[in-house]
Design an enzyme around this catalytic site. Structure first.
Site, PDB file in Angstrom:
ATOM      1  N   LYS A   1     -11.550  -7.838   6.790  1.00  0.00           N
ATOM      2  CA  LYS A   1     -10.975  -6.795   7.777  1.00  0.00           C
ATOM      3  C   LYS A   1     -11.831  -5.596   8.081  1.00  0.00           C
ATOM      4  O   LYS A   1     -12.252  -5.034   7.062  1.00  0.00           O
ATOM      5  CB  LYS A   1      -9.683  -6.282   7.248  1.00  0.00           C
ATOM      6  CG  LYS A   1      -8.778  -5.181   8.093  1.00  0.00           C
ATOM      7  CD  LYS A   1      -7.628  -4.717   7.243  1.00  0.00           C
ATOM      8  CE  LYS A   1      -7.348  -3.503   8.020  1.00  0.00           C
ATOM      9  NZ  LYS A   1      -6.011  -2.866   7.227  1.00  0.00           N
TER      10      LYS A   1
ATOM     11  N   ARG B   1     -10.895   7.479   3.759  1.00  0.00           N
ATOM     12  CA  ARG B   1     -10.772   6.420   2.730  1.00  0.00           C
ATOM     13  C   ARG B   1     -12.011   5.776   2.360  1.00  0.00           C
ATOM     14  O   ARG B   1     -11.863   4.745   1.776  1.00  0.00           O
ATOM     15  CB  ARG B   1     -10.040   5.294   3.517  1.00  0.00           C
ATOM     16  CG  ARG B   1      -8.695   5.762   4.164  1.00  0.00           C
ATOM     17  CD  ARG B   1      -7.287   4.667   3.818  1.00  0.00           C
ATOM     18  NE  ARG B   1      -6.353   4.739   4.713  1.00  0.00           N
ATOM     19  CZ  ARG B   1      -5.353   5.949   4.859  1.00  0.00           C
ATOM     20  NH1 ARG B   1      -5.394   6.914   3.979  1.00  0.00           N
ATOM     21  NH2 ARG B   1      -4.573   5.757   5.754  1.00  0.00           N
TER      22      ARG B   1
ATOM     23  N   LYS C   1     -12.174  -4.874   2.722  1.00  0.00           N
ATOM     24  CA  LYS C   1     -11.830  -4.203   3.679  1.00  0.00           C
ATOM     25  C   LYS C   1     -12.761  -2.848   4.177  1.00  0.00           C
ATOM     26  O   LYS C   1     -12.736  -2.397   2.976  1.00  0.00           O
ATOM     27  CB  LYS C   1     -10.249  -3.577   3.357  1.00  0.00           C
ATOM     28  CG  LYS C   1      -9.764  -2.725   4.236  1.00  0.00           C
ATOM     29  CD  LYS C   1      -8.313  -2.669   3.828  1.00  0.00           C
ATOM     30  CE  LYS C   1      -7.765  -1.368   4.865  1.00  0.00           C
ATOM     31  NZ  LYS C   1      -6.171  -1.008   4.258  1.00  0.00           N
TER      32      LYS C   1
ATOM     33  N   CYS D   1       1.000  -1.223  -0.043  1.00  0.00           N
ATOM     34  CA  CYS D   1       0.064   0.022  -0.135  1.00  0.00           C
ATOM     35  C   CYS D   1       0.966   1.243  -0.039  1.00  0.00           C
ATOM     36  O   CYS D   1       2.265   0.906   0.373  1.00  0.00           O
ATOM     37  CB  CYS D   1      -0.801  -0.055   0.969  1.00  0.00           C
ATOM     38  SG  CYS D   1      -2.139   1.130   1.119  1.00  0.00           S
TER      39      CYS D   1
ATOM     40  N   ARG E   1      -2.777   3.802  12.551  1.00  0.00           N
ATOM     41  CA  ARG E   1      -2.235   5.055  11.955  1.00  0.00           C
ATOM     42  C   ARG E   1      -1.177   6.025  12.845  1.00  0.00           C
ATOM     43  O   ARG E   1      -0.412   6.597  12.297  1.00  0.00           O
ATOM     44  CB  ARG E   1      -3.474   5.963  11.662  1.00  0.00           C
ATOM     45  CG  ARG E   1      -4.250   5.431  10.392  1.00  0.00           C
ATOM     46  CD  ARG E   1      -5.448   5.840   9.869  1.00  0.00           C
ATOM     47  NE  ARG E   1      -6.278   4.996   9.004  1.00  0.00           N
ATOM     48  CZ  ARG E   1      -7.391   5.262   8.441  1.00  0.00           C
ATOM     49  NH1 ARG E   1      -7.984   6.322   8.898  1.00  0.00           N
ATOM     50  NH2 ARG E   1      -8.121   4.320   7.596  1.00  0.00           N
TER      51      ARG E   1
ATOM     52  N   CYS F   1       0.207   4.135   1.579  1.00  0.00           N
ATOM     53  CA  CYS F   1      -0.373   5.203   2.307  1.00  0.00           C
ATOM     54  C   CYS F   1       0.799   5.696   3.646  1.00  0.00           C
ATOM     55  O   CYS F   1       0.973   6.651   4.184  1.00  0.00           O
ATOM     56  CB  CYS F   1      -1.745   4.848   3.320  1.00  0.00           C
ATOM     57  SG  CYS F   1      -1.542   3.419   4.267  1.00  0.00           S
TER      58      CYS F   1
ATOM     59  N   SER G   1      -5.844  -2.824  14.710  1.00  0.00           N
ATOM     60  CA  SER G   1      -5.271  -2.095  15.858  1.00  0.00           C
ATOM     61  C   SER G   1      -6.310  -1.924  16.923  1.00  0.00           C
ATOM     62  O   SER G   1      -6.280  -2.079  18.234  1.00  0.00           O
ATOM     63  CB  SER G   1      -4.674  -1.068  15.418  1.00  0.00           C
ATOM     64  OG  SER G   1      -5.438  -0.088  14.434  1.00  0.00           O
TER      65      SER G   1
END
Ligand code: PBG
Length: 335
Positions: free
Chosen positions: A256, A225, A203, A128, A213, A130, A282
């Protein structure tokens, strides 16, 4: 309706409590078994040496430089956990996420070092942009829009670069259209026909990614997003997403987050019978850690209950920050 009724006697002939009376008996009739081999541990790689910095919102999770990552990976391997997934935080970020496909990027260096020092561990990379872009978005931004096709080309470069540095599997997490097929073609053209792809297939645009993050320093500078990740209200759409990734060549499909989407895991498993992964993200980790630290819940017990529920829902593989804690508990036979 022509349904065969199961031949179950009723009370008092049947007493379901009989099979719950001793630990031995409970273990014999247990339907779902968890083991260290079910887990993938996410790891955050940063530049420098001798860096091990705890993420404040994720107690027990660290940003680590390559030397520390190697030590961590040796521990992980010794605990019987088969795989890790690397996320990279580069020294510098730019508009096009150059650090993601840099031959000497943090993830690429970690791959080389760990392959050499801990050859038995299976190394997966998150693909990814990001973590690598200055604006924190997963792709290239033009006139406020996160553009699809151009971004996919960069993801292909990133995946090939990870493969060249020694990755065993790549895991695209962006949710752009057509990226699995493009990465498959890219890998094949570069002589990696046997490199599997685990796609973040369903996702969701989730509030549960908050602590990640901080860990990956990837909070978007503007916007969110929602134009590429899924609406949490949708379930049929998840099946279309997963179908698309399978058609494009995904070998393992992922749902996810995990806990709030157990219904999606079950539908995906039942519909496709593919190797299915779930990411216990997370926020799911931080909530349990926080409540455990406050003495509000019994942390190890809740951790095992949650991980078991994800497997019971149909996941074959669980990406979780709890991997080491859970593996240790199982090794000590405390669970
Ligand atoms: C994107 C990515 C994210 C996570 C894994 N890969 C963050 C996002 O989509 O914003 C989240 C994982 C977690 O919350 O533990 N590279």
């Amino acid at each position: 309706m022509n349904i065969v009724e199961p031949n179950v006697a009723s009370f008092p002939v049947s007493r379901l409590r009989r099979l719950r009376m001793t630990p031995a008996l409970r273990s014999m009739v247990r339907e779902t078994h968890l083991g260290p081999e079910d887990f993938i541990l996410p790891l955050f790689v940063v530049p420098g040496s001798n860096v091990k910095k705890e993420i404040s919102s994720m107690p027990g999770v660290f940003q680590m430089s390559v030397d520390q990552i190697v030590r961590e990976c040796a521990d992980v391997h010794a605990l019987g956990i088969p795989a890790v997934i690397f996320f990279g935080i580069p020294a510098e970020k730019d508009e096009v996420g150059s650090g993601a496909y840099d031959e000497h990027g943090v993830v690429q260096e970690a791959l080389r070092a760990v392959k050499k020092e801990v050859p038995g561990l299976f190394l997966i990379t998150d693909v990814c942009l990001c973590e690598y872009t200055s604006h924190g978005h997963c792709g290239i931004v033009r006139d406020g829009e996160i553009v699809n096709d151009e971004s996919v080309e960069l993801l292909v470069r990133e995946a090939v670069s990870h493969a060249e540095a020694g990755a065993d599997m790549v895991a695209p997490s962006d949710m752009f259209d057509g990226r699995v097929g493009a990465i498959r073609r890219g890998l094949d053209e570069h002589d990696f026909p046997n490199m599997p792809i685990m796609s973040y297939a369903a996702k969701y645009a989730s509030g549960f990614y908050g602590p990640f993050r901080e860990a990956a320093e990837s909070t978007p500078k503007f916007g969110d997003r929602r134009s590429h990740q899924m609406d949490p209200a949708n379930s049929n759409e998840a099946l279309r997403e997963v179908q698309a990734d399978i058609d494009e060549g995904a070998d393992i499909v992922m749902v996810k987050p995990a806990m709030p989407y157990l219904d999606i895991i079950r539908r995906v498993k039942d519909t496709f019978q593919m190797p299915t992964a779930a990411y216990n993200v997370s926020g799911e980790y931080s909530m349990i850690k926080a409540a455990g630290r406050n003495g509000w819940i019994d942390e190890p017990r809740v951790m095992m209950e949650v991980l078991t529920s994800i497997k019971r829902a149909g996941a074959d593989i669980i990406l979780t920050y709890f991997a080491k804690d859970a593996a240790k508990l199982m090794k000590e036979k405390k669970y």
